[in-house]
Motif scaffolding. Structure first.
Motif, PDB file in Angstrom:
ATOM      1  N   LYS A  10      63.062 -38.094-111.501  1.00 52.25           N
ATOM      2  CA  LYS A  10      63.649 -38.211-112.839  1.00 52.25           C
ATOM      3  C   LYS A  10      63.493 -39.593-113.457  1.00 52.25           C
ATOM      4  O   LYS A  10      64.364 -40.080-114.158  1.00 52.25           O
ATOM      5  CB  LYS A  10      65.118 -37.788-112.833  1.00 52.25           C
ATOM      6  CG  LYS A  10      65.333 -36.350-112.374  1.00 52.25           C
ATOM      7  CD  LYS A  10      64.570 -35.359-113.239  1.00 52.25           C
ATOM      8  CE  LYS A  10      64.760 -33.929-112.767  1.00 52.25           C
ATOM      9  NZ  LYS A  10      63.969 -32.971-113.575  1.00 52.25           N
ATOM     10  N   GLY A  11      62.341 -40.232-113.165  1.00 56.10           N
ATOM     11  CA  GLY A  11      61.935 -41.385-113.949  1.00 56.10           C
ATOM     12  C   GLY A  11      62.374 -42.748-113.493  1.00 56.10           C
ATOM     13  O   GLY A  11      62.125 -43.736-114.187  1.00 56.10           O
ATOM     14  N   ILE A  12      63.003 -42.882-112.309  1.00 58.67           N
ATOM     15  CA  ILE A  12      63.437 -44.197-111.841  1.00 58.67           C
ATOM     16  C   ILE A  12      62.318 -44.851-111.023  1.00 58.67           C
ATOM     17  O   ILE A  12      61.721 -44.210-110.160  1.00 58.67           O
ATOM     18  CB  ILE A  12      64.730 -44.098-111.002  1.00 58.67           C
ATOM     19  CG1 ILE A  12      65.252 -45.480-110.585  1.00 58.67           C
ATOM     20  CG2 ILE A  12      64.545 -43.188-109.804  1.00 58.67           C
ATOM     21  CD1 ILE A  12      65.920 -46.214-111.685  1.00 58.67           C
ATOM     22  N   TYR A  13      62.014 -46.113-111.345  1.00 61.94           N
ATOM     23  CA  TYR A  13      61.015 -46.840-110.550  1.00 61.94           C
ATOM     24  C   TYR A  13      61.447 -48.287-110.389  1.00 61.94           C
ATOM     25  O   TYR A  13      62.011 -48.888-111.309  1.00 61.94           O
ATOM     26  CB  TYR A  13      59.611 -46.789-111.166  1.00 61.94           C
ATOM     27  CG  TYR A  13      58.577 -46.906-110.084  1.00 61.94           C
ATOM     28  CD1 TYR A  13      58.077 -45.760-109.472  1.00 61.94           C
ATOM     29  CD2 TYR A  13      58.170 -48.147-109.602  1.00 61.94           C
ATOM     30  CE1 TYR A  13      57.184 -45.860-108.416  1.00 61.94           C
ATOM     31  CE2 TYR A  13      57.284 -48.252-108.544  1.00 61.94           C
ATOM     32  CZ  TYR A  13      56.797 -47.104-107.963  1.00 61.94           C
ATOM     33  OH  TYR A  13      55.936 -47.200-106.900  1.00 61.94           O
ATOM     34  N   ILE A  50      51.405 -43.299-106.946  1.00 62.18           N
ATOM     35  CA  ILE A  50      51.709 -44.654-107.412  1.00 62.18           C
ATOM     36  C   ILE A  50      52.314 -45.543-106.343  1.00 62.18           C
ATOM     37  O   ILE A  50      51.963 -46.733-106.242  1.00 62.18           O
ATOM     38  CB  ILE A  50      52.594 -44.616-108.676  1.00 62.18           C
ATOM     39  CG1 ILE A  50      52.842 -46.039-109.197  1.00 62.18           C
ATOM     40  CG2 ILE A  50      53.880 -43.853-108.437  1.00 62.18           C
ATOM     41  CD1 ILE A  50      53.547 -46.092-110.524  1.00 62.18           C
ATOM     42  N   CYS A  51      53.245 -45.028-105.520  1.00 59.74           N
ATOM     43  CA  CYS A  51      53.922 -45.903-104.564  1.00 59.74           C
ATOM     44  C   CYS A  51      52.933 -46.509-103.576  1.00 59.74           C
ATOM     45  O   CYS A  51      52.890 -47.733-103.387  1.00 59.74           O
ATOM     46  CB  CYS A  51      55.018 -45.141-103.830  1.00 59.74           C
ATOM     47  SG  CYS A  51      56.376 -44.609-104.890  1.00 59.74           S
ATOM     48  N   LYS A  96      65.507 -44.859-100.648  1.00 62.57           N
ATOM     49  CA  LYS A  96      65.100 -44.579 -99.268  1.00 62.57           C
ATOM     50  C   LYS A  96      64.902 -45.826 -98.398  1.00 62.57           C
ATOM     51  O   LYS A  96      65.318 -45.815 -97.227  1.00 62.57           O
ATOM     52  CB  LYS A  96      63.843 -43.708 -99.258  1.00 62.57           C
ATOM     53  CG  LYS A  96      64.144 -42.252 -99.591  1.00 62.57           C
ATOM     54  CD  LYS A  96      62.872 -41.415 -99.652  1.00 62.57           C
ATOM     55  CE  LYS A  96      63.209 -39.944 -99.911  1.00 62.57           C
ATOM     56  NZ  LYS A  96      62.015 -39.116-100.146  1.00 62.57           N
ATOM     57  N   PRO A  97      64.272 -46.896 -98.888  1.00 58.63           N
ATOM     58  CA  PRO A  97      64.166 -48.068 -98.010  1.00 58.63           C
ATOM     59  C   PRO A  97      65.515 -48.590 -97.541  1.00 58.63           C
ATOM     60  O   PRO A  97      65.650 -49.067 -96.403  1.00 58.63           O
ATOM     61  CB  PRO A  97      63.448 -49.096 -98.898  1.00 58.63           C
ATOM     62  CG  PRO A  97      62.700 -48.283 -99.902  1.00 58.63           C
ATOM     63  CD  PRO A  97      63.583 -47.101-100.170  1.00 58.63           C
ATOM     64  N   PHE A  98      66.521 -48.482 -98.391  1.00 56.18           N
ATOM     65  CA  PHE A  98      67.856 -48.985 -98.060  1.00 56.18           C
ATOM     66  C   PHE A  98      68.606 -48.000 -97.174  1.00 56.18           C
ATOM     67  O   PHE A  98      69.404 -48.409 -96.316  1.00 56.18           O
ATOM     68  CB  PHE A  98      68.621 -49.274 -99.348  1.00 56.18           C
ATOM     69  CG  PHE A  98      67.847 -50.171-100.271  1.00 56.18           C
ATOM     70  CD1 PHE A  98      67.808 -51.533-100.061  1.00 56.18           C
ATOM     71  CD2 PHE A  98      67.091 -49.630-101.311  1.00 56.18           C
ATOM     72  CE1 PHE A  98      67.052 -52.354-100.881  1.00 56.18           C
ATOM     73  CE2 PHE A  98      66.340 -50.435-102.138  1.00 56.18           C
ATOM     74  CZ  PHE A  98      66.315 -51.807-101.928  1.00 56.18           C
ATOM     75  N   ALA A 115      57.613 -51.604-103.437  1.00 56.24           N
ATOM     76  CA  ALA A 115      57.888 -50.695-104.554  1.00 56.24           C
ATOM     77  C   ALA A 115      58.246 -49.314-104.045  1.00 56.24           C
ATOM     78  O   ALA A 115      57.772 -48.875-102.994  1.00 56.24           O
ATOM     79  CB  ALA A 115      56.664 -50.600-105.470  1.00 56.24           C
ATOM     80  N   LYS A 116      59.067 -48.623-104.818  1.00 58.01           N
ATOM     81  CA  LYS A 116      59.400 -47.234-104.518  1.00 58.01           C
ATOM     82  C   LYS A 116      59.989 -46.589-105.770  1.00 58.01           C
ATOM     83  O   LYS A 116      60.782 -47.202-106.478  1.00 58.01           O
ATOM     84  CB  LYS A 116      60.419 -47.153-103.374  1.00 58.01           C
ATOM     85  CG  LYS A 116      60.718 -45.740-102.891  1.00 58.01           C
ATOM     86  CD  LYS A 116      59.566 -45.149-102.106  1.00 58.01           C
ATOM     87  CE  LYS A 116      59.848 -43.737-101.630  1.00 58.01           C
ATOM     88  NZ  LYS A 116      59.908 -42.778-102.767  1.00 58.01           N
TER      89      LYS A 116
END
Length: 337
Positions: free
Chosen positions: A260-263, A243-244, A51-53, A255-256
């Motif tokens: 399905k587990g991507i951080y 968390i974000c 999303k930031p990109f 951070a973002k």
């Protein structure tokens, strides 16, 4: 699965109950892999970590200035918001400023991800809305710059749409992956989503944390503004209890996470960044994994580490508050010489 490592384990009564396998990659400012656990080449969909990109083209085109967005409204363009009252206020304001209707968003009608906000609506017999969808800020950003550029608003989510082509260009440029090598799919909200090796995703977050590494001045300026907004208005990116927003309270970290587990997160002062994938898709294990990463690299902000352990405590308690087991990060980061 042969290359995956145990990232976290959960014990109940001394008995191993759950194992979270996955991969971690850390890169430095030269783009090289300096930390690994598992396979840094593991290909993962970025999901909402993109999303930031996906917001960067709107900032390149000056869309926030065109429509007079406040900083909070700008920040929600990067968000997986929880549709708290202050999120909804910003989103409704954006709808009005852009001059589009809520029904032009293609994300589904839903209730908020915030349990309290959801329950209040259900008790009040209030309907689902598109802007309650956690991706609605991203969609409004795409609609805003599509309208400003004269692109068709209908079909704004199609991969062939000019706005989506611009996003793909940004993802390719910042990840150091050719457009042809980036696998795509359709995200839960209906927009295209990108699958890349973890090391390339980590490079994207390094550049978000350290925009001076970006050569194209218009992208560098937009990335700098996006990362600033995420820290200055961390509550807009998710919610203070998630968390974000908790990580973004630390001005050294951008951070973002995604479904399905991507951080992913970048560290400004240290000029390194990490991308991780929990293969069972769990988000519950994120905080304790990230806390362990920070501890293993010698991160000097203990308050940030403590906030991660507050989200996923080492001590596992049941619904009555009774200690019944433990959560453990069990991986070792291997440092490349």
């Amino acid at each position: 699965m042969e290359s995956a490592v145990r990232l976290a384990e959960q014990y109940r009564g001394g008995q191993l109950e759950n194992i979270h396998f996955g991969h971690i990659c850390g890169v430095d400012e030269r783009g090289g892999i300096i930390y690994r656990a598992g396979d840094p080449e593991w290909v993962a969909f970025m999901r909402s970590a993109a999303k930031p990109f996906q917001a960067i083209p709107a900032f390149i085109h000056g869309v926030p200035e065109t429509y007079g967005f406040t900083d909070k409204e700008k920040a929600v363009m990067t968000a997986s918001h929880r549709a708290e009252a202050y999120h909804v206020e910003a989103l409704e304001s954006m709808l009005s400023k852009i001059g589009v209707s809520e029904e032009q968003l293609i994300c589904s009608h839903t209730y908020p991800l915030s349990p309290a906000a959801r329950d209040e609506l259900i008790i009040g017999d209030k309907p689902k809305r598109r802007i309650y969808h956690n991706c609605s800020g991203k969609h409004l950003g795409v609609l805003a710059w599509s309208k400003e550029k004269g692109y068709a608003l209908e079909g704004y989510a199609e991969p062939e749409h000019p706005a989506q082509a611009e996003i793909m260009d940004i993802v390719s440029y910042l990840s150091d992956c050719s457009v042809e090598s980036i696998q795509t799919g359709i995200d839960g909200c209906g927009l295209p989503v990108y699958a890349l090796p973890l090391q390339n995703i980590a490079r994207m977050y390094l550049k978000l944390a350290c925009p001076d590494l970006i050569e194209r001045p218009e992208v560098r300026g937009a990335a700098s503004e996006v990362s600033r907004l995420m820290n200055d208005h961390y509550e807009m990116v998710s919610a203070p209890w998630f968390i974000c927003s908790t990580l973004l309270r630390d001005p050294n970290i951008v951070a973002k996470g995604g479904a399905k587990g991507i951080y992913c997160f970048g560290l400004r002062k240290e000029r390194i960044a990490f991308a991780l994938k929990v293969l069972d898709g769990s988000e519950e294990a994120w905080p304790i994994i990230i806390a362990s990463i920070l501890e293993q690299i010698g991160y000097d902000n203990q308050a940030t580490i403590d906030r991660m352990y507050a989200l996923t405590p080492k001590e596992l308690r049941n619904d009555s508050g009774q200690a019944v087991g433990e959560n453990k990060a069990v991986f070792e980061l291997h440092r490349n010489s």
